[in-house]
Design an enzyme around this catalytic site. Structure first.
Site, PDB file in Angstrom:
ATOM      1  N   GLY A  82       0.829  -1.208   0.000  1.00 58.64           N
ATOM      2  CA  GLY A  82       0.000   0.000   0.000  1.00 58.64           C
ATOM      3  C   GLY A  82       0.860   1.254   0.000  1.00 58.64           C
ATOM      4  O   GLY A  82       0.430   2.323   0.453  1.00 58.64           O
ATOM      5  N   THR A  84       1.788   3.254  -2.387  1.00 64.50           N
ATOM      6  CA  THR A  84       1.233   4.373  -3.164  1.00 64.50           C
ATOM      7  C   THR A  84       0.206   5.139  -2.326  1.00 64.50           C
ATOM      8  O   THR A  84       0.185   6.377  -2.314  1.00 64.50           O
ATOM      9  CB  THR A  84       0.544   3.823  -4.440  1.00 64.50           C
ATOM     10  OG1 THR A  84       1.398   2.851  -5.042  1.00 64.50           O
ATOM     11  CG2 THR A  84       0.232   4.914  -5.431  1.00 64.50           C
ATOM     12  N   HIS A 145      12.407   0.769  -0.210  1.00 63.97           N
ATOM     13  CA  HIS A 145      11.916  -0.589   0.050  1.00 63.97           C
ATOM     14  C   HIS A 145      12.961  -1.421   0.794  1.00 63.97           C
ATOM     15  O   HIS A 145      12.736  -2.600   1.056  1.00 63.97           O
ATOM     16  CB  HIS A 145      11.610  -1.307  -1.270  1.00 63.97           C
ATOM     17  CG  HIS A 145      10.220  -1.065  -1.806  1.00 63.97           C
ATOM     18  ND1 HIS A 145       9.110  -0.919  -1.015  1.00 63.97           N
ATOM     19  CD2 HIS A 145       9.761  -0.979  -3.093  1.00 63.97           C
ATOM     20  CE1 HIS A 145       8.032  -0.740  -1.771  1.00 63.97           C
ATOM     21  NE2 HIS A 145       8.399  -0.764  -3.026  1.00 63.97           N
ATOM     22  N   ARG A 169       1.927  -5.540   5.009  1.00 58.82           N
ATOM     23  CA  ARG A 169       0.601  -6.085   4.705  1.00 58.82           C
ATOM     24  C   ARG A 169       0.649  -7.582   4.936  1.00 58.82           C
ATOM     25  O   ARG A 169       1.729  -8.187   4.830  1.00 58.82           O
ATOM     26  CB  ARG A 169       0.325  -5.786   3.223  1.00 58.82           C
ATOM     27  CG  ARG A 169      -1.041  -6.121   2.730  1.00 58.82           C
ATOM     28  CD  ARG A 169      -1.146  -5.720   1.268  1.00 58.82           C
ATOM     29  NE  ARG A 169      -2.512  -5.788   0.802  1.00 58.82           N
ATOM     30  CZ  ARG A 169      -2.893  -5.525  -0.447  1.00 58.82           C
ATOM     31  NH1 ARG A 169      -2.000  -5.168  -1.349  1.00 58.82           N
ATOM     32  NH2 ARG A 169      -4.151  -5.612  -0.796  1.00 58.82           N
ATOM     33  N   SER A 177      -0.729  -9.642  -4.655  1.00 62.01           N
ATOM     34  CA  SER A 177      -0.545  -8.340  -5.290  1.00 62.01           C
ATOM     35  C   SER A 177       0.769  -8.296  -6.073  1.00 62.01           C
ATOM     36  O   SER A 177       0.831  -7.805  -7.211  1.00 62.01           O
ATOM     37  CB  SER A 177      -0.578  -7.249  -4.213  1.00 62.01           C
ATOM     38  OG  SER A 177      -0.501  -5.978  -4.790  1.00 62.01           O
ATOM     39  N   GLY A 303      -7.175  -3.065  -4.220  1.00 63.36           N
ATOM     40  CA  GLY A 303      -7.078  -2.312  -2.970  1.00 63.36           C
ATOM     41  C   GLY A 303      -7.967  -2.864  -1.869  1.00 63.36           C
ATOM     42  O   GLY A 303      -8.599  -2.095  -1.142  1.00 63.36           O
TER      43      GLY A 303
HETATM   44  P1  PAP Z   1       4.723  -0.505  -4.488  1.00 64.52           P
HETATM   45  O1  PAP Z   1       5.172  -1.043  -3.157  1.00 64.52           O
HETATM   46  O2  PAP Z   1       5.328  -1.226  -5.646  1.00 64.52           O
HETATM   47  O3  PAP Z   1       4.856   0.978  -4.601  1.00 64.52           O
HETATM   48  P2  PAP Z   1       2.019  -0.558  -3.585  1.00 64.52           P
HETATM   49  O4  PAP Z   1       1.434   0.775  -3.766  1.00 64.52           O
HETATM   50  O5  PAP Z   1       2.447  -0.932  -2.214  1.00 64.52           O
HETATM   51  O6  PAP Z   1       3.179  -0.830  -4.618  1.00 64.52           O
HETATM   52  O7  PAP Z   1       0.983  -1.693  -4.004  1.00 64.52           O
HETATM   53  C1  PAP Z   1      -0.162  -1.506  -4.671  1.00 64.52           C
HETATM   54  C2  PAP Z   1      -1.269  -2.111  -3.840  1.00 64.52           C
HETATM   55  O8  PAP Z   1      -1.872  -1.085  -3.067  1.00 64.52           O
HETATM   56  C3  PAP Z   1      -2.330  -2.680  -4.741  1.00 64.52           C
HETATM   57  O9  PAP Z   1      -2.970  -3.746  -4.024  1.00 64.52           O
HETATM   58  P3  PAP Z   1      -3.767  -4.901  -4.767  1.00 64.52           P
HETATM   59  O10 PAP Z   1      -2.877  -5.489  -5.802  1.00 64.52           O
HETATM   60  O11 PAP Z   1      -4.111  -5.893  -3.693  1.00 64.52           O
HETATM   61  O12 PAP Z   1      -4.983  -4.285  -5.324  1.00 64.52           O
HETATM   62  C4  PAP Z   1      -3.217  -1.457  -4.894  1.00 64.52           C
HETATM   63  O13 PAP Z   1      -4.514  -1.748  -5.371  1.00 64.52           O
HETATM   64  C5  PAP Z   1      -3.239  -0.934  -3.488  1.00 64.52           C
HETATM   65  N1  PAP Z   1      -3.617   0.478  -3.423  1.00 64.52           N
HETATM   66  C6  PAP Z   1      -3.199   1.490  -4.233  1.00 64.52           C
HETATM   67  N2  PAP Z   1      -3.774   2.639  -3.875  1.00 64.52           N
HETATM   68  C7  PAP Z   1      -4.572   2.367  -2.816  1.00 64.52           C
HETATM   69  C8  PAP Z   1      -5.438   3.167  -2.005  1.00 64.52           C
HETATM   70  N3  PAP Z   1      -5.590   4.462  -2.234  1.00 64.52           N
HETATM   71  N4  PAP Z   1      -6.094   2.554  -1.002  1.00 64.52           N
HETATM   72  C9  PAP Z   1      -5.939   1.240  -0.769  1.00 64.52           C
HETATM   73  N5  PAP Z   1      -5.154   0.429  -1.499  1.00 64.52           N
HETATM   74  C10 PAP Z   1      -4.462   0.988  -2.513  1.00 64.52           C
END
Ligand code: PAP
Length: 335
Positions: A82, A84, A145, A169, A177, A303
């Site tokens: 999460g 982002t 990271h 998480r 994910s 998400g």
């Molecule tokens: P990163 O570590 O590579 O930057 P990161 O943002 O941690 O990536 O992972 C994206 C996850 O956060 C996705 O999860 P999912 O695959 O289970 O769907 C993404 O959907 C989720 N995500 C992005 N934005 C939000 C938000 N605003 N609220 C909740 N979950 C979010």
């Protein structure tokens, strides 16, 4: 199973298959243990942590050269925890006086959260070995990271009052994910990782910045030792109690939301602006790529908590639970 959309032509760095020393002048990268899988290229085991070929270049310069300022805020996360979302929340929280109305002229309306809170290891020190960070206003907001043991000495120094916000998480959703994200970033000609192959690697600890459990435990232990330095957050808790955790963040960072601000709806505004629905529907996040070459929309999938149920077999679920139970036993950490 949902279909995976992938780019028709891979970004240059994703085409790299063979490793050359130009990637990383400080480490004899060819001597490190390596494994293929997940993304194109390799994962290299550097000081106990698995790092993708294309990100190796930034790690040593970041460790060597980054000088933390006392007011710095560093968001560290396991990939797909999460990041982002929390980047958006941190940016909005810290800059709420400068940008009081999230419906107007707010940088998040026109910038992806990763552009506003760049990764030190993946972006800044990867692009150039000694980046100019003077344009970042105080408090500087960065992310990384890397596991705790690989953070630069200046962040960990006893004399440093810089803060670390750590986000993780549950391992089952993290794995699912990560698997989706890795497949989305592969070129069609490169095929996809099967769920089984990726699962085997994840369980063996071979995943970006893994082993996952070592990453989480490293920050968990340090957050217990020094709670003023490290705030340990879980995605699930953020989802369940976003307002309470926003308050915790404000207090931890020394910029607490006042009762007056909350009465004016400042907390609700921040959470609404940073919600999955809002961010994922902004034009700036719907199309285009980050400088790293990854599609911006790849950071917004579902998400949700518990999506693993749609992907993992009972056997996989039991295996991951068993590893987690074993690794976290006696630490007080649970998901
Ligand atoms: P990163 O570590 O590579 O930057 P990161 O943002 O941690 O990536 O992972 C994206 C996850 O956060 C996705 O999860 P999912 O695959 O289970 O769907 C993404 O959907 C989720 N995500 C992005 N934005 C939000 C938000 N605003 N609220 C909740 N979950 C979010």
């Amino acid at each position: 199973m949902p279909s995976v959309q992938r780019p028709s032509t891979p970004p240059k760095y994703l085409q790299e298959d063979e490793l050359t020393q130009e990637y990383c002048s400080d480490v004899d990268i060819t001597s490190l243990p390596r494994e293929k899988g997940w993304h194109p290229g390799y994962l290299h085991q550097y000081q106990g942590c698995w790092i993708a070929t294309r990100f190796m270049k930034g790690v040593v310069p970041f460790q060597k050269h980054f000088q933390a300022h006392d007011s710095d805020i560093l968001l560290v996360s396991t990939p797909k925890a999460g990041t982002t979302w929390l980047k958006a929340i941190l940016f909005s929280l810290v800059n709420r006086v400068r940008y009081p109305d999230p419906r107007q002229h707010h940088p998040l309306l026109t910038n992806n959260p990763h552009a506003l809170v760049p990764f030190l290891d993946i972006d800044l020190y990867n692009e150039t070995q000694v980046p100019d960070l003077t344009s970042f206003a105080s408090p500087r907001l960065f992310s990384a990271h890397l596991p705790f043991v690989l953070l630069p000495a200046s962040v960990n120094a006893d004399s440093s009052t810089s803060k670390v916000v750590y986000l993780c998480r549950n391992p089952k959703d993290t794995f699912v994910s990560l698997w989706h994200f890795a497949n989305k970033s592969r070129h069609t000609s490169q095929g996809t990782n099967s769920l089984e192959e990726a699962f085997d690697m994840f369980c063996r600890g071979v995943s970006d910045y893994g082993p996952y459990w070592d990453h989480v435990l490293g920050y968990w232990k340090k957050s217990l030792e020094n709670p003023k330095k490290i705030l340990f957050l879980k995605y699930e808790e953020m989802k369940e109690q976003p307002a309470a955790n926003l308050m915790r963040l404000g207090e931890f960072l020394g910029c607490p939301l006042s009762p007056e601000e909350n009465a004016q709806g400042v907390d609700d505004n921040i959470l609404r602006l940073c919600s999955f629905d809002n961010l994922s529907n902004l034009e700036v996040n719907k199309s285009g790529k980050l400088p790293s070459g990854v599609d911006k929309n790849a950071y917004f999938r579902r998400g949700e908590v518990g999506d693993w149920m749609n992907h993992l077999t009972t056997e996989m679920m039991e295996k991951l639970d068993c590893i987690t139970e074993e690794k976290f036993h006696g630490t007080g950490l649970r998901f």
